[in-house]
Each structure stands twice: as C-alpha cells, then as structure tokens.
Design an enzyme around this catalytic site. Structure first.
Site, mmCIF file in Angstrom:
data_model
loop_
_atom_site.group_PDB
_atom_site.id
_atom_site.type_symbol
_atom_site.label_atom_id
_atom_site.label_comp_id
_atom_site.label_asym_id
_atom_site.label_seq_id
_atom_site.Cartn_x
_atom_site.Cartn_y
_atom_site.Cartn_z
ATOM 1 N N CYS A 130 0.889 -1.163 0.000
ATOM 2 C CA CYS A 130 0.000 0.000 0.000
ATOM 3 C C CYS A 130 0.923 1.208 0.000
ATOM 4 C CB CYS A 130 -0.904 0.009 1.223
ATOM 5 S SG CYS A 130 -2.022 1.430 1.267
ATOM 6 N N CYS A 133 -0.478 4.410 2.386
ATOM 7 C CA CYS A 133 -0.657 4.263 3.842
ATOM 8 C C CYS A 133 -0.377 2.817 4.222
ATOM 9 C CB CYS A 133 -2.035 4.748 4.291
ATOM 10 S SG CYS A 133 -3.415 3.899 3.520
ATOM 11 N N SER A 134 -1.364 2.095 4.756
ATOM 12 C CA SER A 134 -1.100 0.716 5.187
ATOM 13 C C SER A 134 -2.323 -0.164 4.993
ATOM 14 C CB SER A 134 -0.655 0.696 6.654
ATOM 15 O OG SER A 134 -1.614 1.352 7.466
ATOM 16 N N CYS A 135 -3.075 0.041 3.907
ATOM 17 C CA CYS A 135 -4.217 -0.823 3.616
ATOM 18 C C CYS A 135 -3.729 -2.263 3.480
ATOM 19 C CB CYS A 135 -4.918 -0.364 2.337
ATOM 20 S SG CYS A 135 -5.726 1.246 2.503
#
Length: 225
Positions: A130, A133-135
């Site tokens: 991702c 961000c941190s999906c």
C-alpha cells in the site's frame, strides 16, 4: 521479464494506522496509554462511538465483541484459506473468481472492501503493498507487520521489487515476472502462493503449517516442510 505496478492515483479513506507515539529515545518518558494525545480523527471516532451508543444504535457489548473478533484474526486464518485452495480445486476457483465471497465460507466478511486473490505461478510472482498508507487484508491476516507500514518498503517494493524480495531471502529466476499490487481504500489483495513440490499428499491441516504471513503478502515463499 517485466515488472508491473498498479496505478497509484487513488484515495485511501481508512486503515491509516501509522505510529505517531513519542520517541522512546527522548529524554522524557513516553506518555502512558491513558495520557496519549489523540489525533483529530481519533477524537472524532471516539465521539461517534459514544453517540451511537447513546442513541441505541449499538451497545458497548457489541463493540467489545467486534474488537475481540478482530483480535482473533491472525495469519493462521489466511493459512487455512490457502491450504483449502491447495487441496480443493473447486474452492480455489471460487477464491480466485471472488475472494470476498469465497472467504465467507470461513465465516469472514470483508465489509466495505473487496478482496482480490492473486495466484503465484511458475511464470509470475505477486507482491502486495500500500504505497500511500497501510491498507492490508486485515480481515484475513490480522494486523500488518511493522515493516509493511514503513515508508521504505512502500516506496522501494514498487521501484525495485527484486531487490526487496532478496532482502527477505526470496530469490526468483530471471524469467519469472514480478507483479506489484497496490492496495486501495476499497480493495485488498491476498497472494495465493504456489504449493511447495513434494507436499501434494499432505492434508490441509499439515499444509497450514507451511504457509507464513509473508508468503501471503508475497515477500517470501512457503516452506517445503
């Protein structure tokens, strides 16, 4: 050999869980959990939760159960799904056709996001990231590892995936195409790794022990046992 990346122009509406805590090397001790200064969105979320409870839309017990259910999800859940796909061709077809629907057979729900399962083959190796961000497929793998959220991984795996894979100990033949899949606010990816040679006669339960979290992200290969 070509290395592909997905279009990075997308909106990440959630799963922003970067760490913004105090630097533990600072001269002052970091604040205790109940002293932590919350961000605007954390405060907004807490206020929304309190309002929903006050209006009777949801109860504190329902919130507790939802949190406990989320905490119960670990990479072992994903390993069960992969092992089922390895041993059940019909399930594998369903998983690749519609990951969100197929994992319902394990009592899992992707909610408002869609799960896309990408299969590794002798010709293609898939990696997920991702970039903004941190999906992450939390509904299948639980919480993401810290390195997955770091800016270095998010940037480098797109530019130089083979170098990053090598740092994880994953060396791929030059004729294998590397595909990098960039998660979005409404889409998550799960890698279906190749079953190791020589494990074809093992049961699904035995195969689960060979499947690591990193192999389902795509930075590692499953163990041969």
């Amino acid at each position: 050999m070509q290395e592909h990346t997905h279009d990075h122009d997308h909106d990440h509406g959630h799963d922003h869980d970067h760490d913004h805590g105090a630097d533990e090397t600072a001269p002052h001790a970091p604040p205790q959990p109940d002293e932590k200064i919350h961000s605007y969105y954390q405060v907004l979320g807490l206020a929304l939760k309190e309002l929903l409870v006050e209006k009777g839309v949801i109860t504190p017990d329902e919130i507790r159960k939802a949190i406990e259910f989320r905490d119960s999800i670990t990479p072992a859940t994903g390993a069960k799904i992969v092992a089922r796909a390895w041993t059940d061709p019909a399930y594998k077809a369903r998983l690749l056709a519609d990951g969100s629907e197929a994992i319902r057979e394990f009592g899992l729900d992707m909610g408002g996001t869609h799960l896309v399962v990408v299969e590794n083959t002798p010709q293609t190796h898939n990696v997920i990231v991702c970039t903004l961000c941190s999906c992450y497929p939390r509904n299948v793998l639980g919480l993401p590892p810290s390195w997955y959220k770091q800016r270095e991984y998010r940037a480098r795996v797109v530019r130089e995936p083979r170098a990053v894979l090598a740092e994880f100990g994953t060396q791929l033949p030059g004729n294998v195409e590397v595909r990098v899949h960039d998660s979005t606010a409404d889409m998550r990816y799960l890698v279906l790794p190749m079953q190791p040679k020589g494990t074809e006669g093992k049961s699904a339960e035995q195969l689960e022990a060979l499947i690591s979290r990193d192999s389902m992200i795509g930075v590692a290969l499953p163990s041969a046992g």
